[in-house]
Write an enzyme that holds these catalytic residues in place. Structure first.
Site, short mmCIF file in Angstrom:
data_model
loop_
_atom_site.label_atom_id
_atom_site.label_comp_id
_atom_site.label_asym_id
_atom_site.label_seq_id
_atom_site.Cartn_x
_atom_site.Cartn_y
_atom_site.Cartn_z
N VAL A 65 0.78 -1.37 0.13
CA VAL A 65 -0.02 0.01 0.04
C VAL A 65 1.03 1.21 -0.04
O VAL A 65 1.74 1.33 1.01
CB VAL A 65 -1.07 -0.05 1.31
CG1 VAL A 65 -1.79 1.15 1.32
CG2 VAL A 65 -2.02 -1.24 1.06
N ALA A 110 4.41 4.30 3.05
CA ALA A 110 4.02 2.86 2.35
C ALA A 110 4.22 1.67 3.49
O ALA A 110 4.86 1.90 4.34
CB ALA A 110 4.84 2.67 1.08
N LYS A 111 3.63 0.57 2.92
CA LYS A 111 3.77 -0.62 3.76
C LYS A 111 3.54 -1.69 2.98
O LYS A 111 2.49 -1.60 2.13
CB LYS A 111 2.96 -0.47 5.13
CG LYS A 111 3.38 -1.64 6.11
CD LYS A 111 4.71 -1.25 6.66
CE LYS A 111 4.75 -1.39 8.39
NZ LYS A 111 5.51 -0.48 8.98
N GLY A 112 3.95 -2.88 3.15
CA GLY A 112 3.65 -4.12 2.61
C GLY A 112 3.70 -5.27 3.51
O GLY A 112 4.28 -5.11 4.40
N ASP A 151 10.46 -4.88 8.51
CA ASP A 151 9.55 -4.91 9.45
C ASP A 151 9.35 -6.24 10.19
O ASP A 151 10.39 -6.89 10.18
CB ASP A 151 8.32 -4.25 8.63
CG ASP A 151 7.37 -3.54 9.94
OD1 ASP A 151 7.52 -2.36 10.06
OD2 ASP A 151 6.45 -4.25 10.27
#
Ligand code: GLU
Length: 418
Positions: A65, A110-112, A151
């Site tokens: 995202v 963002a992050k995924g 992460d």
């Protein structure tokens, strides 16, 4: 993450944001833009796993995202965890936008992640999965477009595979990912940066309470990368960490735990359980121990309506992302407990990522000491700004941090005509 917890995180995020939107007097159209993701992508990642003597095709779900890039390329980690889902990734991507804006580095958010338990795959299976995920995500990535990082459940090795996969089509491009091994253009100090930053903020907060670190009783939940480096740095600073925990449970010793011994015990047995010189305790009971500073460094929503009334700490430092729900936050405020928010407390990780990216662009590595010195100065400057803004506006640290961050993103949007 179960459905209920996923909703709690999204509600919590919205609640904190709306409090700041209201005090900034933002119009509905501005709010809508700030809340919307720029792009949300879901990937299927097929991998053949050898299980029970035969090959089995398993298809995993991956997400990226990209929330906002008004202030610079999208930036944020990739999480490998069995409860990863689009809603959680969306909330965490937004959090990255506010975090990078608050510490004023030229990135968006963002992050995924992949819905997977990485402990159930061997190293070569994880390599195949990661490279396949990156093959699909590659059109979204770029040194000036989107830069992933570690992460929960990912580490420097996973970042090395990302670098390799991206470099196959683009040539050697270390700036495409941060949190890499130092041997491949990673930054000195990146590994411990998040915990180191949490410890620096903790020392500052203790000082503000006129407490000497050796008299400050500190409880840390979580003994992964962040919890461990927070504990280790605080111990080196002379602090008294009286309780630690991992997923199995907690250990407690009022005189203070020897963090080196705890590390050696975990390396040998896999768990904190049975650490000599400590008493066992449940994770829930540990959060309610009388102490000066409580540092949740594990999962989301661990401090919630069920236990907020029982928390005895004077200050909570959010080393994890979103460990306090909004209902708990209100209750803690009413009880005079100070909360240092995640976007400030754990920003040392992405700050060191920024230093890594700068070193990659300049092709000029920095010394370990200089990375950590800069990081401490930068983070404490931001802490000072947030405290000052909170005092001036008679608000709490979280609202102050969100106001500063949202104000910067909104300004960039207006200037660019975004
Ligand atoms: N995953 C970390 C965070 O939540 C670091 C992100 C990064 O370095 O891009 O802040």
């Amino acid at each position: 993450m179960n459905k209920e917890k996923q909703c709690i995180c999204q509600d919590t995020q919205r609640h904190f944001l709306f409090r700041a939107f209201d005090s900034l007097g933002l119009e509905d159209a501005q709010r809508e833009l700030l809340l919307s993701s720029f792009r949300e992508t879901r990937f299927s990642i097929p991998v053949v796993l050898h299980r029970d003597g035969r090959d089995t095709l398993c298809t995993f779900q991956g997400y990226r995202v990209q929330h906002n890039h008004a202030r610079g390329p999208f930036k944020g980690g990739l999480r490998y965890h069995p409860e990863v889902n689009q809603g959680e990734v969306r909330a965490l991507a937004q959090l990255m936008t506010w975090k990078t804006a608050l510490i004023d580095i030229p990135f968006g958010g963002a992050k995924g992640g992949v819905t997977i338990n990485p402990a159930e795959l061997n190293k070569s299976e994880l390599e195949v999965l990661t490279k396949r995920f990156i093959q699909k995500m590659e059109p979204l990535l770029g040194v000036h477009q989107d830069i992933p990082a570690p992460d929960m459940g990912t580490n420097a090795q996973v970042m090395a595979w990302i670098l390799e996969e991206y470099s196959k089509t683009h040539g050697y491009t270390p700036g495409i990912v941060t949190g890499k091994p130092v041997e491949l253009g990673g930054s000195q100090g990146r590994e411990e940066a998040t915990g180191f930053g949490v410890a620096c903020v903790t020392r500052k907060v203790a000082g503000g309470m006129s407490l000497h670190l050796e008299d400050t009783r500190i409880v840390i939940q979580g003994f992964g990368n962040v919890g461990f480096h927070t504990a280790m740095t605080l111990a080196r600073m002379g602090a008294r960490v009286i309780a630690l925990s991992d997923v199995r449970g907690a250990v407690h010793c009022e005189a203070g735990i020897d963090i080196e011994a705890a590390r050696a015990h975990v390396a040998q047995t896999g768990w904190l359980e049975g650490l000599p010189g400590t008493e066992p305790l449940s994770n829930e009971a540990m959060l309610e121990l009388p102490c000066h500073i409580l540092i949740p460094a594990a999962l989301e929503a661990v401090i919630n309506c069920d236990n907020a009334g029982a928390i005895q700490a004077k200050v909570i430092i959010e080393a994890a992302n979103m460990p306090v729900t909004h209902q708990a936050d209100t209750e803690l405020q009413e009880r005079g407990i100070i909360v240092v928010p995640d976007i400030l407390a754990n920003a040392g990780g992405v700050l060191a990522s920024y230093y890594e990216w700068v070193q990659n662009l300049q092709e000029f590595p920095w010394e370990h000491e200089s990375v950590l010195r800069r990081l401490e100065q930068h983070l404490l400057r931001v802490y000072g700004e947030v405290s000052h803004h909170a005092e001036e506006n008679e608000t709490d640290l979280r609202t102050a941090a969100y106001e500063l961050a949202i104000g910067r993103v909104n300004k960039a949007i207006q200037l660019r005509g975004f």
